[in-house]
Design a protein around this motif. Structure first.
Motif, PDB file in Angstrom:
ATOM      1  N   GLY A 162      -9.128  -4.783  -1.995  1.00  0.00           N
ATOM      2  CA  GLY A 162      -9.660  -3.838  -1.014  1.00  0.00           C
ATOM      3  C   GLY A 162      -9.735  -4.443   0.378  1.00  0.00           C
ATOM      4  O   GLY A 162     -10.554  -4.058   1.213  1.00  0.00           O
ATOM      5  N   ASP A 195       5.261   5.505   6.290  1.00  0.00           N
ATOM      6  CA  ASP A 195       5.729   5.803   4.934  1.00  0.00           C
ATOM      7  C   ASP A 195       5.604   7.281   4.626  1.00  0.00           C
ATOM      8  O   ASP A 195       4.931   8.024   5.339  1.00  0.00           O
ATOM      9  N   ASN A 211       0.834  -1.210   0.000  1.00  0.00           N
ATOM     10  CA  ASN A 211       0.000   0.000   0.000  1.00  0.00           C
ATOM     11  C   ASN A 211       0.867   1.258   0.000  1.00  0.00           C
ATOM     12  O   ASN A 211       0.537   2.235  -0.666  1.00  0.00           O
ATOM     13  N   LYS A 241      -6.740  -4.514   6.111  1.00  0.00           N
ATOM     14  CA  LYS A 241      -7.491  -5.058   7.247  1.00  0.00           C
ATOM     15  C   LYS A 241      -7.141  -6.516   7.545  1.00  0.00           C
ATOM     16  O   LYS A 241      -6.821  -6.877   8.687  1.00  0.00           O
TER      17      LYS A 241
HETATM   18  N1  LIG Z   1       0.006   3.598   3.219  1.00  0.00           N
HETATM   19  C1  LIG Z   1      -1.054   4.057   2.531  1.00  0.00           C
HETATM   20  N2  LIG Z   1      -1.010   5.265   1.915  1.00  0.00           N
HETATM   21  C2  LIG Z   1      -2.054   5.727   1.211  1.00  0.00           C
HETATM   22  N3  LIG Z   1      -3.208   5.048   1.047  1.00  0.00           N
HETATM   23  C3  LIG Z   1      -3.322   3.839   1.624  1.00  0.00           C
HETATM   24  C4  LIG Z   1      -2.264   3.282   2.395  1.00  0.00           C
HETATM   25  N4  LIG Z   1      -2.667   2.080   2.852  1.00  0.00           N
HETATM   26  C5  LIG Z   1      -3.905   1.883   2.377  1.00  0.00           C
HETATM   27  N5  LIG Z   1      -4.322   2.932   1.635  1.00  0.00           N
HETATM   28  C6  LIG Z   1      -5.622   3.067   0.962  1.00  0.00           C
HETATM   29  O1  LIG Z   1      -6.449   2.074   1.491  1.00  0.00           O
HETATM   30  C7  LIG Z   1      -7.048   1.304   0.467  1.00  0.00           C
HETATM   31  C8  LIG Z   1      -7.343  -0.073   0.968  1.00  0.00           C
HETATM   32  O2  LIG Z   1      -6.146  -0.806   1.143  1.00  0.00           O
HETATM   33  P1  LIG Z   1      -6.202  -2.382   1.154  1.00  0.00           P
HETATM   34  O3  LIG Z   1      -7.196  -2.820   2.164  1.00  0.00           O
HETATM   35  O4  LIG Z   1      -4.820  -2.874   1.328  1.00  0.00           O
HETATM   36  O5  LIG Z   1      -6.764  -2.791  -0.265  1.00  0.00           O
HETATM   37  P2  LIG Z   1      -6.108  -2.626  -1.714  1.00  0.00           P
HETATM   38  O6  LIG Z   1      -4.662  -2.399  -1.525  1.00  0.00           O
HETATM   39  O7  LIG Z   1      -6.437  -3.922  -2.391  1.00  0.00           O
HETATM   40  O8  LIG Z   1      -6.812  -1.456  -2.341  1.00  0.00           O
HETATM   41  C9  LIG Z   1      -6.076   1.420  -0.672  1.00  0.00           C
HETATM   42  O9  LIG Z   1      -6.711   1.231  -1.912  1.00  0.00           O
HETATM   43  C10 LIG Z   1      -5.549   2.830  -0.525  1.00  0.00           C
HETATM   44  O10 LIG Z   1      -6.425   3.739  -1.133  1.00  0.00           O
END
Ligand SMILES: Nc1ncnc2c1ncn2[C@@H]1O[C@H](COP(=O)(O)OP(=O)(O)O)[C@@H](O)[C@H]1O
Ligand SMILES: [Mg+2]
Length: 494
Positions: A95, A61, A35, A99
């Protein structure tokens, strides 16, 4: 009766169930770092504090960050439909990762984030809090009290995100013999895993990503030793079309005595050792998903990982548009090739395996000469006007011997070879293997041991007569010549 009822899952039950996806600490961390990379972070700092009264894991990050509404959405399960097309650099898909990866290790997940010129937004899931609230999805809007100090660094930064796991009930030290004990082993495995999964982001004079674990910079681990002078790559090929277009490249790694240093050799083996880490390496957008294994491919039965083929590693590069075709799983630790590519991948693997086996068997003894192992094959593939054609290699030791034996004006053998080349039964082979799903019989099927031995004797004699090599040299040659390279034991009996 009304036409439908709204039937949302109870938050407490579902969130507990989602803990069982089967992540390890290192695979869960990699999903969090994905992410950060998608959010264009250049620096990611992981802190693991596993001893002490309130252990935690923190990932900081300097990516784009999220504003309040984006963060709220990001915390929801299934924040984005997997069917929605993604940016070609996006490492996410379902998505869920943020979590599911976090819950697999911790009962509390706090995310704090900040966009350029924005304030800090905070959201938190706490499984104990969910358990006491009748199944409602109550997303907390504050950080846990003892975590406030962890958010300080984000305050100093202009943008970025902090992911904090606390109430770590599933991170355990690993058994092993180390003076510093199991948590030292765990740390080492986490570092090695991240060095492997993200090596292409960490490589080069100007790496796309700098990754730190407890302050120490993670160096990339290149599974192919591609900069070692004794590494033997195959040319990169592309397979498939359109959004399912992939790139493949095989590598035969140097044998132990070509690497020299025992510690370097051990390190090149990888976290789980040389035997486990042979086979296919599947990357999606340069991020490693699968680190070894033969994907159920094989000739008469699926290949197993064994000692003699441990130097064979094959890189596959997938775009994220091929996720459905390759059945990428939520944990991003599994992928499976589509049916229409299996034969091409198997052919490549057969070549790489066979070369890897000769390097292993000869322990690098023939390292230099074996650099052109295809010389020992009577067939070669060439391209004519963008299409493949198959030719008998006239420089093959036996072909050149036979041709030299003939009178200058005798064209019969050459004419016959041309005829053979122009009538290779490609369609027939194609239909049998692809449409009927048959595997071609492996070399020497149905031959007795004595018949194979006799053929080998005759070939040895021809090599000695033909090229004037010594018997010993001819024997060494034959050992590298498919299909005899697979029957070293028979050669030993002659
Ligand atoms: N470190 C991060 N920086 C910016 N946005 C993030 C970060 N971690 C998660 N997100 C946001 O949260 C959303 C959900 O993350 P995740 O549950 O891992 O699903 P996915 O990566 O499949 O979209 C991501 O699509 C992104 O928009
Ligand atoms: Mg993700």
């Amino acid at each position: 009766m009304q036409e439908y009822e709204d039937a949302p899952p109870p938050a407490d039950a579902l969130s507990e169930s989602l803990r069982g996806f089967g992540y390890s600490v290192e695979t869960a961390l990699a999903d969090i770092i994905d992410n950060s990379i998608t959010a264009r972070a250049k620096n990611v700092r992981v802190t693991l504090s596993l001893g002490g009264a309130s252990p935690f894991v923190l990932v900081l990050d300097d990516g784009n960050g999220m504003d309040e509404p984006t963060l709220r959405d990001a915390m929801r399960l299934g924040s984005q439909n997997p069917l929605t097309p993604r940016d070609s650099a996006d490492l996410g898909r379902f998505g869920l990762g943020l979590k599911t990866a976090s819950f697999s290790q911790a009962r509390s997940l706090t995310v704090a984030s900040k966009r350029k010129k924005g304030g800090i937004a905070v959201r938190r899931w706490d499984l104990d809090y969910l358990a006491s609230n009748d199944g409602e999805w109550r997303l907390l809007t504050t950080a846990p009290e003892d975590a406030v100090s962890h958010l300080e660094e984000l305050e100093q930064a202009s943008h970025g995100t902090v992911v904090l796991w606390s109430k770590l009930d599933r991170v355990r030290p690993r058994a092993g013999h180390s003076p510093q004990g199991g948590s030292h082993i765990l740390m080492g495995q986490i570092e090695n895993h991240l060095a492997m999964v993200f090596h292409r982001y960490l490589e080069g004079p100007q790496p796309r990503l700098k990754l730190y674990v407890n302050g120490a910079r993670i160096e990339p681990w290149d599974p192919f030793l591609s900069t070692h002078k004794a590494c033997r790559p195959t040319p990169e090929e592309t397979l498939g079309t359109g959004e399912n277009r992939i790139r493949v490249k095989g590598f035969v790694l140097p044998a132990k005595d070509m690497i020299g240093d025992a510690a370097d050799f051990e390190k090149a083996g990888g976290n789980d050792g040389w035997i486990t880490h042979q086979g296919f390496y599947i990357y999606r957008n340069d991020r490693l998903l699968v680190a070894g294994g033969w994907l159920g491919l094989g000739v008469t039965r699926p290949w197993v990982r064994d000692e003699t083929h441990k130097l064979a590693r094959i890189r596959i590069d997938l775009p994220n548009s091929a996720d459905a075709a390759w059945q990428i799983d939520v944990k991003k630790s599994d992928a499976s090739p589509p049916e229409n590519l299996r034969n091409r991948l198997r052919d490549l693997a057969m070549r790489v395996r066979s070369d890897a086996r000769s390097v292993f068997v000869h322990r690098g003894e023939y390292g230099k000469r074996a650099a052109a192992p295809n010389l020992a094959r009577p067939w070669k593939a060439i391209r004519i006007g963008g299409q493949s054609a198959y030719r008998i290699d006239r420089s093959h030791p036996l072909a050149s011997y036979i041709l030299q034996q003939l009178n200058d004006d005798d064209n019969s053998v050459e004419t016959f070879l041309r005829l053979v080349e122009e009538t290779v039964p490609i369609e027939r082979i194609w239909i049998d293997t692809v449409e009927q799903g048959e595997f071609p019989a492996p070399a020497f099927s149905g031959e007795t041991r004595e018949q194979i031995r006799q053929l080998a004797r005759d070939l040895l004699a021809s090599l000695v007569n033909g090229s004037g090599m010594t018997a010993e040299k001819a024997r060494a040659h034959l050992r590298r010549m498919p299909p005899f390279d697979q029957h070293a034991d028979i050669l030993d009996e002659i």
